[in-house]
Motif scaffolding. Structure first.
Motif, short mmCIF file in Angstrom:
data_model
loop_
_atom_site.label_atom_id
_atom_site.label_comp_id
_atom_site.label_asym_id
_atom_site.label_seq_id
_atom_site.Cartn_x
_atom_site.Cartn_y
_atom_site.Cartn_z
N ILE A 50 3.29 120.94 129.96
CA ILE A 50 2.67 120.23 131.02
C ILE A 50 2.68 121.09 132.38
CG2 ILE A 50 4.64 118.78 131.76
CD1 ILE A 50 0.74 117.99 131.97
N PHE A 51 3.72 121.74 132.51
CA PHE A 51 4.04 122.57 133.86
C PHE A 51 3.36 123.78 133.81
CE2 PHE A 51 8.17 120.26 133.84
CZ PHE A 51 7.89 119.61 134.85
N ILE A 76 6.11 128.89 137.62
CA ILE A 76 7.55 129.41 137.45
C ILE A 76 8.10 128.42 136.74
CG2 ILE A 76 9.54 129.87 138.67
CD1 ILE A 76 7.87 131.13 140.96
N ILE A 77 7.85 127.03 137.03
CA ILE A 77 8.62 125.96 136.32
C ILE A 77 8.38 126.13 135.00
CG2 ILE A 77 8.92 123.56 136.21
CD1 ILE A 77 8.81 123.33 139.32
N GLY A 78 7.26 126.39 134.61
CA GLY A 78 6.69 126.29 132.98
C GLY A 78 7.28 127.40 132.35
N GLY A 109 3.97 130.73 129.94
CA GLY A 109 4.84 129.69 129.63
C GLY A 109 4.49 128.79 128.33
N ILE A 110 2.77 128.97 128.30
CA ILE A 110 2.39 128.44 127.10
C ILE A 110 2.45 129.17 125.82
CG2 ILE A 110 0.08 127.71 125.99
CD1 ILE A 110 -0.77 126.77 128.93
N GLY A 113 0.37 126.32 142.29
CA GLY A 113 0.23 126.87 140.92
C GLY A 113 1.41 127.94 140.71
N LEU A 114 1.56 128.48 141.76
CA LEU A 114 2.77 129.74 141.54
C LEU A 114 4.08 128.90 141.14
CD1 LEU A 114 3.89 132.53 141.64
CD2 LEU A 114 4.35 132.26 144.01
#
Length: 93
Positions: free
Chosen positions: A29-30, A17-19, A68-69, A12-13
């Motif tokens: 998606i990430f 981070i990637i998101g 991120g979203i 999840g972490l």
């Protein structure tokens, strides 16, 4: 034996981070997966009764996924309204 980190919390972490990092590409998606895996990690830790740890990792996965979203939505709104111009032209002819 010391408790181990939850794999779901770590995933999840990382996904959170990637998101967030390439959020301007609209990679929802990430971020979504970061939220899902963060929640699954919290559940896994809660149900392990002390055998697993990583509550903070899971929490930050969810937080970064939400961030991120939000950043992606703001970016696409700015593109849609014309504040950010993403037209690519080749000036070498």
């Amino acid at each position: 034996m010391p408790p181990k980190n939850s794999g779901m919390a770590v995933a999840g972490l990382v996904l959170g981070i990637i998101g967030v990092v390439p959020c301007f590409w609209g990679c929802f998606i990430f971020s979504i997966l970061g939220i899902v895996f963060g929640q699954l990690g919290k559940k896994e830790i809660r149900e392990s009764h002390g055998a697993k740890k990583g509550e903070g990792l899971a929490k930050w996965g969810v937080i970064l996924g939400i961030a991120g979203i939000v950043l992606s939505v703001v970016y696409w709104i700015l593109i849609g309204t014309g504040v950010i111009d993403i037209s690519y032209t080749n000036e070498f002819s």
